[in-house]
Design an enzyme around this catalytic site. Sequence first.
Site, PDB file in Angstrom:
ATOM      1  N   ASP A   1       0.834  -1.222   0.000  1.00  0.00           N
ATOM      2  CA  ASP A   1       0.000   0.000   0.000  1.00  0.00           C
ATOM      3  C   ASP A   1       0.862   1.264   0.000  1.00  0.00           C
ATOM      4  O   ASP A   1       0.382   2.356  -0.293  1.00  0.00           O
ATOM      5  CB  ASP A   1      -0.978   0.016   1.187  1.00  0.00           C
ATOM      6  CG  ASP A   1      -0.318   0.073   2.562  1.00  0.00           C
ATOM      7  OD1 ASP A   1       0.923  -0.020   2.657  1.00  0.00           O
ATOM      8  OD2 ASP A   1      -1.061   0.211   3.560  1.00  0.00           O
ATOM      9  N   GLU A   2       2.167   1.104   0.336  1.00  0.00           N
ATOM     10  CA  GLU A   2       3.044   2.277   0.388  1.00  0.00           C
ATOM     11  C   GLU A   2       3.263   2.910  -0.977  1.00  0.00           C
ATOM     12  O   GLU A   2       3.747   4.038  -1.063  1.00  0.00           O
ATOM     13  CB  GLU A   2       4.398   1.917   1.007  1.00  0.00           C
ATOM     14  CG  GLU A   2       4.299   1.532   2.449  1.00  0.00           C
ATOM     15  CD  GLU A   2       5.588   1.792   3.228  1.00  0.00           C
ATOM     16  OE1 GLU A   2       6.468   2.498   2.723  1.00  0.00           O
ATOM     17  OE2 GLU A   2       5.683   1.275   4.341  1.00  0.00           O
TER      18      GLU A   2
ATOM     19  N   TYR B   1      12.248   2.550  -0.092  1.00  0.00           N
ATOM     20  CA  TYR B   1      11.601   1.228  -0.133  1.00  0.00           C
ATOM     21  C   TYR B   1      10.384   1.274  -1.045  1.00  0.00           C
ATOM     22  O   TYR B   1      10.260   0.467  -1.980  1.00  0.00           O
ATOM     23  CB  TYR B   1      11.190   0.776   1.280  1.00  0.00           C
ATOM     24  CG  TYR B   1      10.119  -0.308   1.274  1.00  0.00           C
ATOM     25  CD1 TYR B   1      10.417  -1.601   0.858  1.00  0.00           C
ATOM     26  CD2 TYR B   1       8.802  -0.033   1.662  1.00  0.00           C
ATOM     27  CE1 TYR B   1       9.434  -2.597   0.823  1.00  0.00           C
ATOM     28  CE2 TYR B   1       7.817  -1.011   1.636  1.00  0.00           C
ATOM     29  CZ  TYR B   1       8.135  -2.296   1.214  1.00  0.00           C
ATOM     30  OH  TYR B   1       7.164  -3.263   1.176  1.00  0.00           O
TER      31      TYR B   1
ATOM     32  N   LYS C   1       9.555  -0.629  -4.604  1.00  0.00           N
ATOM     33  CA  LYS C   1       8.397  -1.519  -4.788  1.00  0.00           C
ATOM     34  C   LYS C   1       7.531  -1.020  -5.955  1.00  0.00           C
ATOM     35  O   LYS C   1       7.003  -1.822  -6.725  1.00  0.00           O
ATOM     36  CB  LYS C   1       7.550  -1.586  -3.510  1.00  0.00           C
ATOM     37  CG  LYS C   1       8.208  -2.292  -2.340  1.00  0.00           C
ATOM     38  CD  LYS C   1       8.484  -3.767  -2.585  1.00  0.00           C
ATOM     39  CE  LYS C   1       7.236  -4.615  -2.677  1.00  0.00           C
ATOM     40  NZ  LYS C   1       7.583  -6.059  -2.803  1.00  0.00           N
TER      41      LYS C   1
HETATM   42  P1  NAD Z   1      10.447 -10.106   4.976  1.00  0.00           P
HETATM   43  O1  NAD Z   1      11.560  -9.116   4.875  1.00  0.00           O
HETATM   44  O2  NAD Z   1      10.076 -10.621   6.314  1.00  0.00           O
HETATM   45  O3  NAD Z   1      10.750 -11.334   4.020  1.00  0.00           O
HETATM   46  C1  NAD Z   1      11.344 -11.177   2.754  1.00  0.00           C
HETATM   47  C2  NAD Z   1      12.019 -12.478   2.377  1.00  0.00           C
HETATM   48  O4  NAD Z   1      12.638 -12.305   1.089  1.00  0.00           O
HETATM   49  C3  NAD Z   1      13.151 -12.905   3.328  1.00  0.00           C
HETATM   50  O5  NAD Z   1      12.999 -14.268   3.667  1.00  0.00           O
HETATM   51  C4  NAD Z   1      14.435 -12.672   2.540  1.00  0.00           C
HETATM   52  O6  NAD Z   1      15.478 -13.557   2.878  1.00  0.00           O
HETATM   53  C5  NAD Z   1      13.938 -12.887   1.118  1.00  0.00           C
HETATM   54  N1  NAD Z   1      14.779 -12.207   0.117  1.00  0.00           N
HETATM   55  C6  NAD Z   1      15.243 -10.921   0.155  1.00  0.00           C
HETATM   56  N2  NAD Z   1      15.966 -10.674  -0.943  1.00  0.00           N
HETATM   57  C7  NAD Z   1      15.942 -11.805  -1.707  1.00  0.00           C
HETATM   58  C8  NAD Z   1      16.502 -12.156  -2.960  1.00  0.00           C
HETATM   59  N3  NAD Z   1      17.229 -11.273  -3.664  1.00  0.00           N
HETATM   60  N4  NAD Z   1      16.274 -13.391  -3.431  1.00  0.00           N
HETATM   61  C9  NAD Z   1      15.560 -14.296  -2.716  1.00  0.00           C
HETATM   62  N5  NAD Z   1      15.011 -14.012  -1.512  1.00  0.00           N
HETATM   63  C10 NAD Z   1      15.196 -12.785  -1.021  1.00  0.00           C
HETATM   64  O7  NAD Z   1       9.203  -9.394   4.252  1.00  0.00           O
HETATM   65  P2  NAD Z   1       7.634  -9.525   4.536  1.00  0.00           P
HETATM   66  O8  NAD Z   1       7.240  -8.521   5.543  1.00  0.00           O
HETATM   67  O9  NAD Z   1       7.289 -10.946   4.717  1.00  0.00           O
HETATM   68  O10 NAD Z   1       7.076  -9.008   3.128  1.00  0.00           O
HETATM   69  C11 NAD Z   1       6.896  -9.934   2.053  1.00  0.00           C
HETATM   70  C12 NAD Z   1       6.449  -9.175   0.814  1.00  0.00           C
HETATM   71  O11 NAD Z   1       5.233  -8.478   1.071  1.00  0.00           O
HETATM   72  C13 NAD Z   1       7.439  -8.109   0.361  1.00  0.00           C
HETATM   73  O12 NAD Z   1       7.433  -8.070  -1.040  1.00  0.00           O
HETATM   74  C14 NAD Z   1       6.869  -6.814   0.918  1.00  0.00           C
HETATM   75  O13 NAD Z   1       7.259  -5.700   0.135  1.00  0.00           O
HETATM   76  C15 NAD Z   1       5.379  -7.088   0.831  1.00  0.00           C
HETATM   77  N6  NAD Z   1       4.555  -6.390   1.837  1.00  0.00           N
HETATM   78  C16 NAD Z   1       4.809  -6.537   3.175  1.00  0.00           C
HETATM   79  C17 NAD Z   1       3.963  -5.935   4.097  1.00  0.00           C
HETATM   80  C18 NAD Z   1       4.184  -6.045   5.583  1.00  0.00           C
HETATM   81  O14 NAD Z   1       3.499  -5.367   6.342  1.00  0.00           O
HETATM   82  N7  NAD Z   1       5.080  -6.887   6.063  1.00  0.00           N
HETATM   83  C19 NAD Z   1       2.869  -5.170   3.648  1.00  0.00           C
HETATM   84  C20 NAD Z   1       2.683  -5.018   2.281  1.00  0.00           C
HETATM   85  C21 NAD Z   1       3.506  -5.659   1.376  1.00  0.00           C
HETATM   86  O1  DAU Z   2       2.317  -0.523   4.684  1.00  0.00           O
HETATM   87  C1  DAU Z   2       2.937  -1.717   4.314  1.00  0.00           C
HETATM   88  C2  DAU Z   2       4.383  -1.689   4.728  1.00  0.00           C
HETATM   89  O2  DAU Z   2       4.404  -1.844   6.151  1.00  0.00           O
HETATM   90  C3  DAU Z   2       5.217  -2.776   4.088  1.00  0.00           C
HETATM   91  O3  DAU Z   2       5.206  -2.597   2.694  1.00  0.00           O
HETATM   92  C4  DAU Z   2       6.648  -2.737   4.638  1.00  0.00           C
HETATM   93  O4  DAU Z   2       7.410  -3.791   4.098  1.00  0.00           O
HETATM   94  C5  DAU Z   2       6.587  -2.879   6.146  1.00  0.00           C
HETATM   95  O5  DAU Z   2       7.890  -2.782   6.697  1.00  0.00           O
HETATM   96  C6  DAU Z   2       5.678  -1.830   6.749  1.00  0.00           C
HETATM   97  O6  DAU Z   2       6.248  -0.505   6.623  1.00  0.00           O
HETATM   98  P1  DAU Z   2       6.000   0.603   7.761  1.00  0.00           P
HETATM   99  O7  DAU Z   2       7.051   1.609   7.667  1.00  0.00           O
HETATM  100  O8  DAU Z   2       4.599   1.082   7.773  1.00  0.00           O
HETATM  101  O9  DAU Z   2       6.165  -0.332   9.056  1.00  0.00           O
HETATM  102  P2  DAU Z   2       7.041  -0.218  10.388  1.00  0.00           P
HETATM  103  O10 DAU Z   2       6.761  -1.432  11.166  1.00  0.00           O
HETATM  104  O11 DAU Z   2       8.453   0.124  10.092  1.00  0.00           O
HETATM  105  O12 DAU Z   2       6.381   1.051  11.088  1.00  0.00           O
HETATM  106  C7  DAU Z   2       4.987   1.116  11.371  1.00  0.00           C
HETATM  107  C8  DAU Z   2       4.706   2.492  11.959  1.00  0.00           C
HETATM  108  O13 DAU Z   2       5.353   2.595  13.239  1.00  0.00           O
HETATM  109  C9  DAU Z   2       5.248   3.636  11.123  1.00  0.00           C
HETATM  110  O14 DAU Z   2       4.364   4.741  11.190  1.00  0.00           O
HETATM  111  C10 DAU Z   2       6.568   3.985  11.794  1.00  0.00           C
HETATM  112  C11 DAU Z   2       6.280   3.681  13.258  1.00  0.00           C
HETATM  113  N1  DAU Z   2       7.464   3.278  14.040  1.00  0.00           N
HETATM  114  C12 DAU Z   2       8.217   2.233  13.573  1.00  0.00           C
HETATM  115  C13 DAU Z   2       9.362   1.835  14.250  1.00  0.00           C
HETATM  116  C14 DAU Z   2      10.216   0.707  13.719  1.00  0.00           C
HETATM  117  C15 DAU Z   2       7.815   3.931  15.214  1.00  0.00           C
HETATM  118  O15 DAU Z   2       7.116   4.884  15.641  1.00  0.00           O
HETATM  119  N2  DAU Z   2       8.934   3.540  15.893  1.00  0.00           N
HETATM  120  C16 DAU Z   2       9.741   2.525  15.447  1.00  0.00           C
HETATM  121  O16 DAU Z   2      10.762   2.230  16.103  1.00  0.00           O
END
Ligand code: NAD
Ligand code: DAU
Length: 334
Positions: A125-126, A148, A152
């Site tokens: 969603d970012e 980031y 994406k």
């Molecule tokens: P994560 O960082 O926990 O996991 C990512 C995985 O990808 C890891 O296991 C890492 O080792 C692997 N990886 C990284 N680079 C690689 C490469 N070059 N080749 C093969 N493997 C590789 O991430 P996540 O939070 O599980 O997110 C998964 C996907 O969902 C990502 O594409 C992220 O952008 C997207 N996403 C995450 C969130 C969230 O809130 N976590 C929200 C929206 C979208």
């Molecule tokens: O919105 C989806 C995204 O959510 C994913 O695409 C990303 O991969 C994932 O990392 C996440 O990004 P955010 O930046 O939103 O998540 P994060 O957990 O880093 O932070 C969530 C919120 O909390 C954000 O407003 C920043 C705040 N925050 C985060 C950290 C690490 C703090 O206030 N203090 C902190 O130390």
Amino acid sequence: MNLLITGGAGFIGSNFTRYIARKHPDWKIIVLDKLNYRGRRENLLEVEGRLKFHFIHGDICIEGDVAPLLPGIDWVINFAAETFVDRSIMSANDFVRTDVLGVFTIMEAMREHSPEGRLLHLSTDEVYGEILKGKAGEDWPLAPRNPYSASKAGGEMLVSSYINTHNFAAIIARPSNNFGPHQFPENFIPLFITNALEKKPLPLYGDGRQVRDWLFVEDCCVALEMLMEKGELGEVYNIGGGEERENILVAELICQELGVDKKAIKLVKDRPGHDRRYALDSGRLASLGWAPSKPFEERLTETVRWYVENVDWWKPLKSGEYKEFYRQWYGERL
Ligand code: NAD
Ligand code: DAU
């Protein structure tokens, strides 16, 4: 069904792998993962002994790592990415490489080695940038504001271009902020839970009034499976939890759950380029029959309990390289 799950050792990818393995014991699953600091083999312990499961250590940016796995694959689900916004501010190199070049490499390999295969690509969603009013629909313009989200957006625009130009069979998913078991303890919710358990301060950025749209990770997995079953090829789907909360409220709930004094929450210097609010309109996905399963607060309680019960999983992750990152990033803040 034969699946190639890239990035399947990470947070959402491992939850998805476990979910699919439980639900479809007859499906063949290959996980390809580079095992960066967030990719953990132990996240896949539950499925490791399964007959139809294979783990391959490799990189999505290397054609020779991806191509041999593709023949006979029905779906590639691409979770592989560099994902932590704060680290993309410190250095964006790996983000551009994996989140753009990696996506390109997967698609080129698929065109040659699995022309019948389909790609379910994880965007975020970012890519809409901060949403001060309303909720973003899939047709909103992309306006990413940090390295980031820009990477994406680059990756998913390449997917869109392949759909248009090459009639490439793909679906793009844009989930909101996931939370739940197995999330690396640097993201907001697991960082605050584990810091509270370690009696450390909880570093809340800026005024703490930023809003995120929280989505429990299992609900995200259900949505992704639904997209494979019923999603329209060539389309984009938002996956939003519809649970908007200010960060400060989430931090206070975590303190309450753990019986920790709210004074542990410390307002610190903001993240540069910090998006104020994310909010998604997930009507398109809802029309396929998807809805989040439980309210945010119930899922947060379950998540806190998981971290309380799995200290052995997260404690080692907060030592070594992470300690150095923490010192550099939070050093002057705390
Ligand atoms: P994560 O960082 O926990 O996991 C990512 C995985 O990808 C890891 O296991 C890492 O080792 C692997 N990886 C990284 N680079 C690689 C490469 N070059 N080749 C093969 N493997 C590789 O991430 P996540 O939070 O599980 O997110 C998964 C996907 O969902 C990502 O594409 C992220 O952008 C997207 N996403 C995450 C969130 C969230 O809130 N976590 C929200 C929206 C979208
Ligand atoms: O919105 C989806 C995204 O959510 C994913 O695409 C990303 O991969 C994932 O990392 C996440 O990004 P955010 O930046 O939103 O998540 P994060 O957990 O880093 O932070 C969530 C919120 O909390 C954000 O407003 C920043 C705040 N925050 C985060 C950290 C690490 C703090 O206030 N203090 C902190 O130390």
